[in-house]
Design a protein around this motif. Structure first.
Motif, PDB file in Angstrom:
ATOM      1  N   GLN A   1     -17.592  -6.446 -11.208  1.00 40.56           N
ATOM      2  CA  GLN A   1     -18.232  -6.181 -12.515  1.00 40.56           C
ATOM      3  C   GLN A   1     -18.677  -7.499 -12.998  1.00 40.56           C
ATOM      4  OE1 GLN A   1     -15.093  -4.000 -14.135  1.00 40.56           O
ATOM      5  NE2 GLN A   1     -16.048  -2.023 -14.190  1.00 40.56           N
TER       6      GLN A   1
ATOM      7  N   TYR B   1     -21.528  -8.729 -10.997  1.00 46.39           N
ATOM      8  CA  TYR B   1     -23.177  -8.334 -11.450  1.00 46.39           C
ATOM      9  C   TYR B   1     -23.501  -8.335 -12.826  1.00 46.39           C
ATOM     10  CZ  TYR B   1     -23.650  -6.854  -6.469  1.00 46.39           C
ATOM     11  OH  TYR B   1     -23.724  -6.962  -5.323  1.00 46.39           O
ATOM     12  N   GLY B   2     -22.309  -8.123 -13.716  1.00 41.65           N
ATOM     13  CA  GLY B   2     -22.445  -8.277 -15.178  1.00 41.65           C
ATOM     14  C   GLY B   2     -23.137  -9.565 -15.675  1.00 41.65           C
TER      15      GLY B   2
ATOM     16  N   ASP C   1     -25.402  -4.048 -15.410  1.00 42.52           N
ATOM     17  CA  ASP C   1     -23.894  -3.349 -16.026  1.00 42.52           C
ATOM     18  C   ASP C   1     -23.901  -2.114 -15.749  1.00 42.52           C
ATOM     19  OD1 ASP C   1     -25.886  -3.049 -17.722  1.00 42.52           O
ATOM     20  OD2 ASP C   1     -24.962  -4.248 -19.329  1.00 42.52           O
TER      21      ASP C   1
ATOM     22  N   SER D   1     -26.369  -0.027 -17.165  1.00 41.70           N
ATOM     23  CA  SER D   1     -27.134   0.339 -18.376  1.00 41.70           C
ATOM     24  C   SER D   1     -28.477   0.776 -17.981  1.00 41.70           C
ATOM     25  CB  SER D   1     -27.053  -0.593 -19.486  1.00 41.70           C
ATOM     26  OG  SER D   1     -27.747  -1.683 -19.122  1.00 41.70           O
TER      27      SER D   1
ATOM     28  N   TYR E   1     -22.564   3.011 -10.917  1.00 44.26           N
ATOM     29  CA  TYR E   1     -23.660   2.942 -11.365  1.00 44.26           C
ATOM     30  C   TYR E   1     -24.847   3.842 -10.701  1.00 44.26           C
ATOM     31  CZ  TYR E   1     -21.597  -1.372 -13.267  1.00 44.26           C
ATOM     32  OH  TYR E   1     -20.837  -2.387 -13.720  1.00 44.26           O
TER      33      TYR E   1
END
Lengths: 412, 311
Positions: free
Chosen positions: B243, B246-247, B252, B254, B280
């Motif tokens: 997380q 990639y965040g 994330d 979204s 995701y």
């Protein structure tokens, strides 16, 4: 000199069983043993070395075992064929037949696990099953003539290198050159011939049982036909098995052909099971390909080459598993030759050097186009029930026969 | 009932409730990854089918996880004639041959960091197969742990699995990727190749023949080489680490994500991480650079400016 062997057959090179064990014998035994210990230690270290591992390690050990067996059994395809064709003595042929019989049984066992259904339309992984066409016949013929001209096949030169045979390094160098030439020929024959050449694998038609039965039947017919060329056996004197007699049996007398062949067949099966089919030209061809590649002389992509199993070549910067195998072969042969007092470097004349080089070039060219030599295409191929193995064998024997008839083997 | 007994009962009841709740929580989480320990304990389970998908030929045959069957990535998971994934009919035939039923738990593993096992997992998901999981760490870790291998060839009674139509949500075709590049569709593109390929310094990794005749990457794509997803032993990094990874790049979950690589297989590993582990919305562009870099009229970003020399 009496003519007795382990198996009781009559062979040259035999020595009296009672030959004494001298101080220099003891020194040579120590030296040879140290070489073998070094190979074992090397294999142990290779196992954990970065970029190598178990397969390299096993390859080195199998190579050494092969070198020892080839040297002690005089398993030299050319010598065996010359004895048969010229001297009408088929003794050595039984070593090849035994290797093929045991190898075929071994391959059938391994195939059963690798590819349970032989009719699935797939080929077993890595097995030396090549395309059958006039290219294979030409390659086998050239290889046979090259054997006669240079005095041995490629595996023969490798083990005789360990005996100090001066023509061996020259012939092996020639084979690298021949491989290079072979790559250029390959580009033209691939599209004209090889794309449409059948890849015939007997188990796809007969199953494993049927193929093995046919395989053993063919070998039996050949074995029976060769019986009349088997010299009379001589009786062995009953004698206690003293350490000296054991030493003579193992290191001084030529191993019996059936024992030699069976060991070669077993090594072939283990090699296929754990690493890849036995072959001795893949590293040689890779040296040629890498050299040409570095010089910018060869196309990056050889048409379709990487799609065929066989003694595959690649552009490499390291020692391949095949490199460890042939390294082990030379060193194993050297170790036992030292012990047997057969390590005798010979001198090279211009004539013997030039013929060795020429023969090597022919063999390199032939084994590139045939995707292997007497070990890879003939032994591993026939053991794998590939028609290509038999065709290469027939063409190779034809080439040797022609070479001997023309007296090429006397030029060196 | 004494006060103490009552108190103990209450504690026990609470503990039981907590345990049950946590068990439910585990059930609810997607079970997409198994450990080598779990697999070794479940080797004999008839409802578990292990499938090896290795990059290199001859690896499976010389020793595989006991009971495993072999799927060949370049013939079994693709249409060998046209460039496409395997057809539903052929896939169903293969799975039935491996004794797979609709309720079978399929465990995939392979060499080279599970590259093509993850590609296999994508194919299974594409065809809506219910329960497919990856062996964490793949073949390399199984061997490094010193766990047993076998050369037995397992055979199974034909299975009864039914494979239906492919789920287009998990697959991105070129027009969809183009609409992302042109800003018509909002999605992140992730290029999992090496930085040298991404930057256009080289056309393909060393020793690889399949070339695209343009270098660089799809405009707007982020470069996250596949190796960043895994630890040194080949296992996936923890969910928290992934997380953060990639965040930190703004990915994330979204918005939808599309992953790609060179020939379309390795990107399945990143697809697996983002879709299966992090949950995701991710599609795999299996055409990848060998399609995009050869396509006429699509935009390309090539920071290195390498020009193809026609060789």
């Amino acid at each position: 000199m009496s003519d007795t062997t382990l198996g009781g057959g009559v062979l040259r090179d035999a020595v009296p069983a009672s030959l004494a064990f001298s101080r220099s014998d003891a020194l040579r035994l120590l030296g040879g043993t140290l070489v073998i210990v070094a190979v074992v230690v090397g294999a142990y270290l290779l196992h954990d070395a970065d970029g190598y591992g178990a397969k390299s390690s096993i390859s080195l050990l199998l190579g050494a075992a092969l070198g020892i067996t080839f040297a002690r059994g005089r398993f030299c395809f050319f010598c065996i064929l010359r004895d048969w064709i010229e001297k009408r003595d088929s003794t050595g042929m039984y070593a090849i037949l035994a290797a093929l019989a045991v190898g075929g049984i071994g391959y059938a066992v391994v195939f059963g696990a690798f590819l349970p259904n032989s009719f699935s339309g797939r080929l077993p992984p890595d097995a030396h099953i090549g395309p059958v066409s006039w290219v294979l016949v030409a390659a086998g013929g050239a290889f046979g003539i090259g054997m006669a001209l240079s005095g041995a096949c490629i595996s023969g030169h490798l083990y005789r290198l360990g005996e100090g045979y001066s023509r061996a390094p020259v012939a092996l160098l020639g084979s690298v050159v021949g491989f290079g030439l072979g790559f250029f020929t390959w580009q033209s024959v691939y599209l004209s011939t090889l794309t449409n050449a059948p890849v015939v694998w007997l188990p796809a038609m007969l199953g494993y049982g049927g193929s093995l039965a046919l395989h053993l039947a063919l070998l039996t017919i050949i074995a029976v036909a060769l019986l009349r060329l088997l010299p009379a056996l001589t009786a062995e004197m009953p004698e206690r098995l003293t350490p000296v007699r054991l030493f003579n049996l193992v290191f001084r007398q030529r191993w019996g052909p059936l024992v030699t062949g069976a060991i070669v067949g077993i090594i072939g099966m283990i090699a296929y099971f754990r690493v890849e089919p036995l072959g001795v030209t893949s590293q040689i061809g890779s040296i040629a390909r890498t050299t040409l590649d570095n010089a910018g002389l060869l196309a990056d992509r050889l048409n379709g080459l990487d799609g065929f199993a066989g003694c595959a070549t690649q552009v490499v910067q390291t020692i391949t598993e095949n490199g460890w195998l042939i390294g082990g072969l030379v060193v194993g042969s050297f170790a036992v030759s030292l012990i047997a007092n057969r390590f005798q470097p010979s001198s090279l004349t211009l004539k013997s050097g030039v013929t060795a080089l020429g023969g090597g070039i022919l063999m390199g060219w032939g084994s590139m186009l045939a995707l292997g030599c007497t070990v890879g295409t003939l032994m591993s191929g026939i053991s794998a029930f590939a028609l290509s193995g038999w065709v290469f064998a027939a063409a190779g024997i034809g080439g040797v026969w022609l070479g001997i008839r023309l007296g090429l083997h006397r030029w060196g | 009932m004494s006060r103490i007994k009552w108190f103990v009962s209450l504690i026990l009841l609470l503990a039981l409730t907590l345990l049950t709740a946590s068990a439910f929580a585990q059930d609810a989480a997607p079970e997409v990854l198994v450990t080598a320990d779990w697999l070794e304990q479940n080797l004999e389970d008839p409802n578990v089918r292990i499938i090896e998908v290795s990059v290199n030929p001859g690896v499976f045959e010389r020793g595989h996880i006991p009971g495993a069957v072999n799927f060949v990535w370049h013939t079994d998971f693709v249409n060998p004639l046209e460039r496409d994934v395997v057809s539903a009919e052929r896939f169903q035939e293969l799975l039935r041959g491996a004794g797979v039923n609709d309720d079978t738990t399929v465990i995939l593993y392979g060499d080279s960091n599970n590259w093509f096992a993850a590609w296999g997992a994508w194919i299974f998901n594409l065809y809506g197969f219910e329960d497919v999981r990856l062996l964490d760490g793949g073949r390399v870790k199984w061997e490094a742990d010193g766990r047993p291998l076998s050369t037995d060839s397992a055979t199974f009674e034909a299975g009864s699995v039914t494979i239906g139509e492919a789920d287009d949500e998990l697959r991105a075709l070129k027009p969809e990727v183009l609409s992302i590049v042109e800003g018509e569709t909002l999605a992140s593109l992730i290029d999992i190749r090496s930085p040298a390929e991404y930057n256009g310094e080289i056309f393909a990794p060393e020793g690889v023949q399949e070339l695209a005749i343009r270098a660089g990457h799809i405009p707007g794509a982020l470069n996250v080489p596949w190796g960043q997803n895994v630890n040194e032993d080949g296992t996936f990094k923890s969910l928290e680490e992934l997380q953060v990874l990639y965040g930190g790049l703004g990915v994330d979950g979204s918005q939808p994500i599309v992953t790609y690589c060179r020939i379309g297989e390795r990107a399945a590993l990143t697809w697996f991480v983002l879709h299966e582990l992090l949950g995701y919305d991710v599609a795999l562009y299996d055409g990848s650079w060998t399609e995009w870099g050869n396509s006429v009229g699509v935009p390309v970003e090539n920071p290195a400016g390498t020009v193809w020399g026609g060789q």
